[in-house]
Design a protein around this motif. Structure first.
Motif, PDB file in Angstrom:
ATOM      1  N   ALA A 108     114.801 102.637  75.585  1.00 31.41           N
ATOM      2  CA  ALA A 108     114.395 101.352  75.068  1.00 31.41           C
ATOM      3  C   ALA A 108     114.129 100.547  73.681  1.00 31.41           C
ATOM      4  O   ALA A 108     113.799 101.254  72.885  1.00 31.41           O
ATOM      5  CB  ALA A 108     113.428 101.788  76.386  1.00 31.41           C
ATOM      6  N   ASP A 109     113.938  99.797  73.237  1.00 31.00           N
ATOM      7  CA  ASP A 109     113.497  99.209  72.734  1.00 31.00           C
ATOM      8  C   ASP A 109     111.957  98.773  72.749  1.00 31.00           C
ATOM      9  O   ASP A 109     111.660  98.776  73.896  1.00 31.00           O
ATOM     10  CB  ASP A 109     113.750  97.961  71.626  1.00 31.00           C
ATOM     11  CG  ASP A 109     114.554  96.866  72.118  1.00 31.00           C
ATOM     12  OD1 ASP A 109     113.072  96.466  72.806  1.00 31.00           O
ATOM     13  OD2 ASP A 109     115.559  96.287  71.985  1.00 31.00           O
ATOM     14  N   LEU A 110     110.700  97.961  71.874  1.00 27.28           N
ATOM     15  CA  LEU A 110     109.865  97.586  71.984  1.00 27.28           C
ATOM     16  C   LEU A 110     109.711  96.774  73.242  1.00 27.28           C
ATOM     17  O   LEU A 110     108.781  96.811  73.917  1.00 27.28           O
ATOM     18  CB  LEU A 110     108.888  97.401  71.087  1.00 27.28           C
ATOM     19  CG  LEU A 110     107.926  97.473  70.921  1.00 27.28           C
ATOM     20  CD1 LEU A 110     106.493  97.800  71.656  1.00 27.28           C
ATOM     21  CD2 LEU A 110     106.772  96.385  69.994  1.00 27.28           C
ATOM     22  N   LEU A 111     110.898  95.878  73.349  1.00 26.76           N
ATOM     23  CA  LEU A 111     110.240  94.768  74.171  1.00 26.76           C
ATOM     24  C   LEU A 111     111.257  94.965  75.677  1.00 26.76           C
ATOM     25  O   LEU A 111     111.224  94.431  76.283  1.00 26.76           O
ATOM     26  CB  LEU A 111     111.437  93.129  73.529  1.00 26.76           C
ATOM     27  CG  LEU A 111     109.618  93.136  72.160  1.00 26.76           C
ATOM     28  CD1 LEU A 111     111.304  92.365  71.605  1.00 26.76           C
ATOM     29  CD2 LEU A 111     109.221  92.542  72.441  1.00 26.76           C
ATOM     30  N   THR A 112     111.816  95.973  75.356  1.00 22.46           N
ATOM     31  CA  THR A 112     112.586  96.331  76.509  1.00 22.46           C
ATOM     32  C   THR A 112     112.068  97.711  77.956  1.00 22.46           C
ATOM     33  O   THR A 112     112.389  98.004  78.720  1.00 22.46           O
ATOM     34  CB  THR A 112     114.046  96.110  76.810  1.00 22.46           C
ATOM     35  OG1 THR A 112     113.897  97.917  75.931  1.00 22.46           O
ATOM     36  CG2 THR A 112     114.922  95.326  76.110  1.00 22.46           C
ATOM     37  N   ASP A 114     109.751  99.277  80.334  1.00 20.44           N
ATOM     38  CA  ASP A 114     108.931  98.733  81.496  1.00 20.44           C
ATOM     39  C   ASP A 114     107.278  98.958  81.137  1.00 20.44           C
ATOM     40  O   ASP A 114     107.442 100.462  81.751  1.00 20.44           O
ATOM     41  CB  ASP A 114     109.879  99.880  82.686  1.00 20.44           C
ATOM     42  CG  ASP A 114     108.964  98.682  84.344  1.00 20.44           C
ATOM     43  OD1 ASP A 114     107.738  97.678  83.838  1.00 20.44           O
ATOM     44  OD2 ASP A 114     109.706  98.980  85.294  1.00 20.44           O
ATOM     45  N   TRP A 115     106.413  98.459  80.637  1.00 19.38           N
ATOM     46  CA  TRP A 115     106.000  98.697  79.791  1.00 19.38           C
ATOM     47  C   TRP A 115     104.642  98.444  81.518  1.00 19.38           C
ATOM     48  O   TRP A 115     103.757  99.703  81.256  1.00 19.38           O
ATOM     49  CB  TRP A 115     104.823  97.469  79.015  1.00 19.38           C
ATOM     50  CG  TRP A 115     105.216  97.688  77.774  1.00 19.38           C
ATOM     51  CD1 TRP A 115     106.574  97.590  77.161  1.00 19.38           C
ATOM     52  CD2 TRP A 115     105.306  99.419  76.955  1.00 19.38           C
ATOM     53  NE1 TRP A 115     106.572  98.241  76.062  1.00 19.38           N
ATOM     54  CE2 TRP A 115     105.982  99.683  75.539  1.00 19.38           C
ATOM     55  CE3 TRP A 115     104.873  99.991  77.016  1.00 19.38           C
ATOM     56  CZ2 TRP A 115     106.454 100.210  74.614  1.00 19.38           C
ATOM     57  CZ3 TRP A 115     104.609 101.291  75.739  1.00 19.38           C
ATOM     58  CH2 TRP A 115     105.609 101.249  74.938  1.00 19.38           C
TER      59      TRP A 115
END
Length: 143
Positions: A108-112, A114-115
């Motif tokens: 995952a990158d920062l935007l993907t 699942d925060w």
């Protein structure tokens, strides 16, 4: 607490970690937090299970917990403040390392990432750690 006095140093470490953790833990987590070898953890868990101080928790993953809440309370309250802080810090570090690994493995990158789910898990672990400390310290008192 008499029973806890009749265990090896490694077994006592696992009892202390489980008391601070406040929830079932996988052998790998216990190994990393207590800084013991996999074999030492396996042997200690076997002995503690036979002594009915630790139970295996049913489920998809291998996890262990203290056999009784009163044992957890007694073990936790017997720990010195610096020992409690050390175990809480080790648990937090282990959790953070595991979270980093999960995020990294997912590619995952920062935007993907699942925060909400990731932060929910991390937040729950932090809340449990803090509540366990507060409950055992008697904070809040009678007033």
């Amino acid at each position: 607490m008499k029973r806890a006095a009749r265990v090896s140093a490694e077994e006592r470490q696992l009892l202390d970690v489980l008391a601070v953790c406040g929830r079932p833990a996988e052998p790998g987590v216990l190994r990393r937090v207590a800084l013991l070898s996999a074999l030492a953890v396996q042997d200690a868990l076997h002995v503690l299970t036979e002594k009915q101080m630790v139970i295996a928790v049913a489920g998809e993953r291998e996890r262990y917990n203290l056999a009784h809440d009163r044992m957890r309370e007694a073990l936790y309250s017997s720990l010195a403040e610096d020992a409690r802080a050390k175990w809480h810090l080790q648990l937090a570090r282990t959790f953070a390392q595991a979270l980093i690994a999960v995020i990294s493995l997912d590619g995952a990158d920062l935007l993907t990432v699942d925060w909400p789910q990731s932060l929910s898990v991390a937040g729950l672990a932090a809340v449990i750690s803090v509540l366990t400390s507060v409950a055992a310290s008697g904070a809040g008192g009678d007033g």
